[in-house]
Design an enzyme around this catalytic site. Structure first.
Site, mmCIF file in Angstrom:
data_model
loop_
_atom_site.group_PDB
_atom_site.id
_atom_site.type_symbol
_atom_site.label_atom_id
_atom_site.label_comp_id
_atom_site.label_asym_id
_atom_site.label_seq_id
_atom_site.Cartn_x
_atom_site.Cartn_y
_atom_site.Cartn_z
ATOM 1 N N CYS A 2 1.246 -15.022 -1.638
ATOM 2 C CA CYS A 2 1.689 -16.410 -1.572
ATOM 3 C C CYS A 2 2.403 -16.743 -2.881
ATOM 4 O O CYS A 2 2.018 -16.298 -3.955
ATOM 5 C CB CYS A 2 0.573 -17.419 -1.369
ATOM 6 S SG CYS A 2 -0.354 -17.170 0.136
ATOM 7 N N ARG A 27 6.494 -12.522 -2.327
ATOM 8 C CA ARG A 27 5.033 -12.612 -2.412
ATOM 9 C C ARG A 27 4.367 -12.881 -1.059
ATOM 10 O O ARG A 27 3.150 -12.772 -0.914
ATOM 11 C CB ARG A 27 4.627 -13.729 -3.380
ATOM 12 C CG ARG A 27 5.136 -13.519 -4.781
ATOM 13 C CD ARG A 27 4.695 -14.653 -5.658
ATOM 14 N NE ARG A 27 3.265 -14.636 -5.850
ATOM 15 C CZ ARG A 27 2.632 -13.967 -6.798
ATOM 16 N NH1 ARG A 27 3.326 -13.254 -7.656
ATOM 17 N NH2 ARG A 27 1.334 -14.009 -6.900
ATOM 18 N N TRP A 74 1.443 -15.857 2.686
ATOM 19 C CA TRP A 74 1.020 -14.580 3.287
ATOM 20 C C TRP A 74 -0.370 -14.867 3.846
ATOM 21 O O TRP A 74 -1.326 -15.060 3.091
ATOM 22 C CB TRP A 74 0.977 -13.489 2.222
ATOM 23 C CG TRP A 74 0.698 -12.128 2.779
ATOM 24 C CD1 TRP A 74 1.603 -11.238 3.260
ATOM 25 C CD2 TRP A 74 -0.585 -11.491 2.896
ATOM 26 N NE1 TRP A 74 0.961 -10.096 3.672
ATOM 27 C CE2 TRP A 74 -0.387 -10.227 3.456
ATOM 28 C CE3 TRP A 74 -1.889 -11.882 2.585
ATOM 29 C CZ2 TRP A 74 -1.418 -9.328 3.717
ATOM 30 C CZ3 TRP A 74 -2.932 -10.992 2.840
ATOM 31 C CH2 TRP A 74 -2.677 -9.729 3.400
ATOM 32 N N ASN A 100 -2.546 -20.401 -3.889
ATOM 33 C CA ASN A 100 -2.411 -18.949 -3.755
ATOM 34 C C ASN A 100 -3.767 -18.352 -4.115
ATOM 35 O O ASN A 100 -4.253 -18.577 -5.218
ATOM 36 C CB ASN A 100 -1.318 -18.454 -4.721
ATOM 37 C CG ASN A 100 -1.322 -16.946 -4.892
ATOM 38 O OD1 ASN A 100 -1.735 -16.218 -4.002
ATOM 39 N ND2 ASN A 100 -0.878 -16.473 -6.039
ATOM 40 N N GLY A 101 -4.375 -17.625 -3.197
ATOM 41 C CA GLY A 101 -5.688 -17.034 -3.471
ATOM 42 C C GLY A 101 -6.602 -17.216 -2.270
ATOM 43 O O GLY A 101 -6.128 -17.504 -1.164
ATOM 44 N N GLU A 485 4.307 9.565 -1.080
ATOM 45 C CA GLU A 485 5.133 8.393 -1.391
ATOM 46 C C GLU A 485 6.312 8.302 -0.412
ATOM 47 O O GLU A 485 6.659 7.215 0.052
ATOM 48 C CB GLU A 485 5.598 8.494 -2.855
ATOM 49 C CG GLU A 485 6.534 7.403 -3.336
ATOM 50 C CD GLU A 485 5.994 5.988 -3.206
ATOM 51 O OE1 GLU A 485 4.813 5.802 -2.888
ATOM 52 O OE2 GLU A 485 6.786 5.052 -3.373
ATOM 53 N N LYS A 489 6.939 5.083 2.011
ATOM 54 C CA LYS A 489 8.204 4.330 2.003
ATOM 55 C C LYS A 489 8.744 4.220 3.423
ATOM 56 O O LYS A 489 9.163 3.153 3.856
ATOM 57 C CB LYS A 489 9.273 5.024 1.153
ATOM 58 C CG LYS A 489 9.282 4.868 -0.339
ATOM 59 C CD LYS A 489 9.352 3.496 -0.892
ATOM 60 C CE LYS A 489 7.998 2.842 -0.912
ATOM 61 N NZ LYS A 489 7.261 2.817 -2.138
ATOM 62 N N GLU A 492 6.475 1.913 5.723
ATOM 63 C CA GLU A 492 6.395 0.479 5.414
ATOM 64 C C GLU A 492 7.688 -0.266 5.675
ATOM 65 O O GLU A 492 7.653 -1.449 5.974
ATOM 66 C CB GLU A 492 5.877 0.232 3.997
ATOM 67 C CG GLU A 492 6.817 0.595 2.888
ATOM 68 C CD GLU A 492 6.234 0.315 1.510
ATOM 69 O OE1 GLU A 492 5.439 -0.615 1.357
ATOM 70 O OE2 GLU A 492 6.587 1.059 0.574
ATOM 71 N N HIS A 508 -4.303 23.028 9.289
ATOM 72 C CA HIS A 508 -5.675 22.606 9.603
ATOM 73 C C HIS A 508 -5.702 21.380 10.515
ATOM 74 O O HIS A 508 -6.712 20.699 10.596
ATOM 75 C CB HIS A 508 -6.454 22.330 8.312
ATOM 76 C CG HIS A 508 -6.565 23.535 7.440
ATOM 77 N ND1 HIS A 508 -7.368 24.614 7.759
ATOM 78 C CD2 HIS A 508 -5.927 23.863 6.287
ATOM 79 C CE1 HIS A 508 -7.231 25.539 6.823
ATOM 80 N NE2 HIS A 508 -6.364 25.111 5.934
ATOM 81 N N LYS A 607 4.492 -8.435 -1.944
ATOM 82 C CA LYS A 607 4.688 -7.627 -3.155
ATOM 83 C C LYS A 607 3.453 -7.607 -4.037
ATOM 84 O O LYS A 607 3.170 -6.620 -4.697
ATOM 85 C CB LYS A 607 5.872 -8.228 -3.919
ATOM 86 C CG LYS A 607 6.302 -7.450 -5.122
ATOM 87 C CD LYS A 607 7.157 -6.285 -4.706
ATOM 88 C CE LYS A 607 7.508 -5.387 -5.861
ATOM 89 N NZ LYS A 607 7.751 -4.019 -5.378
HETATM 90 C C1 F6R Z 1 4.452 0.192 -1.584
HETATM 91 C C2 F6R Z 1 3.918 -0.761 -2.534
HETATM 92 C C3 F6R Z 1 2.448 -0.970 -2.555
HETATM 93 C C4 F6R Z 1 1.973 -1.228 -3.988
HETATM 94 C C5 F6R Z 1 0.498 -1.628 -3.995
HETATM 95 C C6 F6R Z 1 -0.025 -1.824 -5.414
HETATM 96 O O1 F6R Z 1 5.833 0.306 -1.688
HETATM 97 O O2 F6R Z 1 4.645 -1.377 -3.258
HETATM 98 O O3 F6R Z 1 1.759 0.082 -1.988
HETATM 99 O O4 F6R Z 1 2.189 -0.092 -4.761
HETATM 100 O O5 F6R Z 1 0.325 -2.803 -3.281
HETATM 101 O O6 F6R Z 1 0.652 -2.830 -6.073
HETATM 102 P P1 F6R Z 1 0.686 -2.918 -7.638
HETATM 103 O O7 F6R Z 1 1.374 -1.726 -8.157
HETATM 104 O O8 F6R Z 1 1.439 -4.183 -7.932
HETATM 105 O O9 F6R Z 1 -0.735 -2.978 -8.105
#
Ligand code: F6R
Length: 612
Positions: A2, A27, A74, A100-101, A485, A489, A492, A508, A607
């Site tokens: 949020c 956010r 969010w 937010n929270g 990773e 990517k 998501e 396996h 984010k």
């Molecule tokens: C994926 C992504 C998330 C963050 C995760 C941790 O692209 O961005 O998996 O890596 O939410 O976030 P931070 O690094 O801000 O603690």
């Protein structure tokens, strides 16, 4: 998650708050709302959907007023809908709040308030808080600031809130605990936001509200108290952020811009920290622990998501060069176990945002048990760098695309520097070896530039596999976290189901999935596991899988087997994760664009994950 924005001053609040919400949309973006205060009272507009939906809805409405606050959501409590969107109002409709929270004890409080005659209009925890504030004000007959202070003593959980009061239309009240909040200080005006991005074009002077602080803000003045009622002296800091960092700069998406920024962001990350000619690494942020590093028993890395993947790369590097045992833990699991932690452990917490709730809780637990905590964080002044004993910033610049790209490679760069620094302290590496490694590391930004030149080829490959429903990413050694990773990517942002696996584990179980429809992406660069990966490629080809291989420039072996080969420049094994990640970021980007997905704001994600 949020995003919240507030404004009080002499300008029209609507455009400032609306633009601020667009900046904070990373956010959370399932609904948005704005409240405005003008001479005729208050107006609240809120809609499910993106900020653009709210903007369109309010086009013909009265948007006057020089006090305003807005929220982009969010969802946690209550589905995304108009009625669950913020702002929420008190029972008598005089007070409104954005939040937010999470208020964890909202259910008990709500029951009590209902028994006192309160009627609720939403399913949110936030609405409970504003009703509670109203109730306390009514019973205690006290001013709003005091009522907010007392109410915040009764709630558990995390919050960053802004409150408007119809009876006192020339003030805003803000408070925070566990969720971030910045106050911009102008001339006759103040700005409030979850981070500095909505504020930067109006003022460079900001105050980072601390946990447990509450602020009473008028046009002329600002009073900050601690929740224990002691008045605080605010520390005004100057922002280093530049406006152009928040714009797309000619790219179609922030994600693509951020992918292309990596030669620069990695250079910034290393600046002033490596001295290749002398074979020396300097990390000012953890310097005071240099002696301690000689005698530590173990390193525990805690992080979530992409940052956890960076941690896995760190494990390879630290064990290889500094010879210190490393464990890499999901912060969300670690915090709920009863792990054995001693004063001889160092915990490294990795977080782009510096606000991830699980990572923060893991830090707090390890700190209580006596560990030394280092942070690796991108956002200066965020909560995690404040919680740690020491740390190293990644200096990647603001990352706005929700999917992490340049923050990941910057985290890996910092971990590489930490591994070398620890090795230097412990004497597990010779100066000549460090000279060799640092000389090459210094040139990695140029090699990343070369890796980016594969973009057109990657786009062609993306076209071929964009309609797949599944995809496997396989790698060995430090290629394994790169595979993880790559898979994250892809899933998501394109919503294709993707899994990352150690290549040797394929037989396996996952091998059962392979048929002519299944693309399998191999990290097949020339390193110590090259021969083994070749055997794994053969196993996939034998089952008619479609092989896409990330290979070292000039490779001939893999080319004989793979359907598509994408080359990256040759480099020492330590630096391969930095280079091999680049084509995988581009691959997921192009596939997502071709599938018509919202690359910068994928569904259900945010984010900054400030909830458990
Ligand atoms: C994926 C992504 C998330 C963050 C995760 C941790 O692209 O961005 O998996 O890596 O939410 O976030 P931070 O690094 O801000 O603690």
């Amino acid at each position: 998650m949020c995003g919240i924005v507030g404004y009080i001053g002499y300008r029209e609040a609507w455009p400032i708050v609306l633009k601020g919400l667009k900046r904070l949309e990373y956010r959370g973006y399932d609904s948005a709302g704005i409240a405005l205060m003008n001479n005729g009272g208050d107006h609240i507009y809120k809609k499910a959907g993106k900020v653009a939906v709210l903007e369109e809805f309010a086009e013909t409405q009265d948007k006057s007023g020089s006090i305003g606050m807005g929220h982009t959501r969010w969802a946690t409590h209550g589905v995304p809908s108009d009625r669950n969107s913020h702002p929420h109002t008190s029972n008598n409709d005089k007070l409104s709040i954005i939040h937010n929270g999470i208020i964890e004890n909202y259910a008990t409080l709500k029951e009590e308030l209902i028994s006192r005659g309160h009627e609720f209009k939403s399913d949110t925890d936030t609405e409970v808080l504003i009703h509670l504030i109203e109730e306390i004000q009514k019973i205690e007959k006290i001013d709003l600031l005091e009522a907010v202070r007392l109410a915040l003593h009764e709630v558990n959980g995390a919050y960053a809130i802004v409150i408007m009061d119809k009876d006192n239309p020339d003030r805003l009240i803000a408070a925070r605990k566990g969720s971030p909040m910045v106050i911009g200080v102008g001339q006759g005006e103040y700005f409030i936001a979850s981070d500095a991005t909505p504020i930067i074009e109006y003022t460079k002077n900001v105050i980072y509200l601390k946990d447990g602080e509450i602020a009473l803000i008028t046009r002329e003045d600002l009073l900050i108290k601690h929740l224990d009622n002691v008045v605080q002296t605010p520390l005004i800091q100057e922002l280093e952020l530049k406006l152009e960092m928040l714009e797309k700069g000619g790219f179609d998406h922030f994600m693509l811009k951020e992918i292309y920024e990596q030669p620069r962001s990695i250079k910034d990350c290393m600046r002033g920290r490596i001295y290749p000619e002398e074979g020396k690494v300097q990390l000012g942020g953890i310097k005071e622990f240099a002696e301690k590093l000689k005698n530590i028993d173990r390193i525990i890395i805690v992080a979530c998501g992409t940052s956890w993947h960076a941690g896995l790369v760190g494990e390879y590097l630290i064990e290889e060069y500094a010879r210190i045992p490393v464990e890499v833990e999901y912060a969300s699991e670690f915090r709920y176990r009863n792990p054995i932690i001693t004063e001889k452990d160092v915990v490294i917490a990795i977080s782009q945002s510096g606000e991830t709730a699980d990572t923060m809780a893991a830090i707090e637990m390890a700190k209580e048990r006596g560990a030394t905590i280092f942070g690796i964080c991108n956002v200066a002044g965020a909560s995690i760098p404040r919680l740690t004993h020491a740390g190293v910033y990644t200096h990647a610049g603001p990352e706005i695309g929700v999917a992490s790209t340049k923050a990941f490679t910057a985290q890996v760069t910092v971990l590489t520097l930490m591994a070398f620094y620890m090795a230097q302290q412990k004497g597990t590496i010779t100066t000549s070896k460090l000279i060799e490694l640092l000389t090459e590391l210094d040139h990695i930004p140029e090699k990343i530039q070369v890796a980016l030149e594969s973009n057109d080829l990657v786009k062609e490959v993306a076209e071929k596999i964009k309609d797949s429903t599944n995809c496997l990413f396989l790698g060995r050694g430090s290629g394994f976290p790169v595979a993880l990773e790559g898979a994250l990517k892809l899933k998501e942002i394109s919503y294709i189901h993707a899994e990352g696996y150690p290549a040797a584990e394929m037989k396996h179980g996952p091998i059962a999935l392979i048929d002519e429809e299944m693309p399998v992406v191999f990290i097949a660069t020339q390193n110590s596991s090259y021969e083994k990966v070749i055997s794994n490629i053969q196993e996939v080809k034998a089952r008619k899988g479609k092989v896409i291989a990330i290979v070292t420039q000039g490779d001939t072996e893999v080319k004989k087997m793979a359907d598509y080969c994408i080359e990256i420049p040759d480099a020492k094994e330590a630096f391969l994760p930095l280079l091999a990640t680049i084509p995988l970021q581009l691959l997921s980007y192009h596939i997502a664009v071709m599938r018509g997905c919202n690359v910068d704001q994928p569904r259900n994600l945010a984010k900054s994950v400030t909830v458990e």
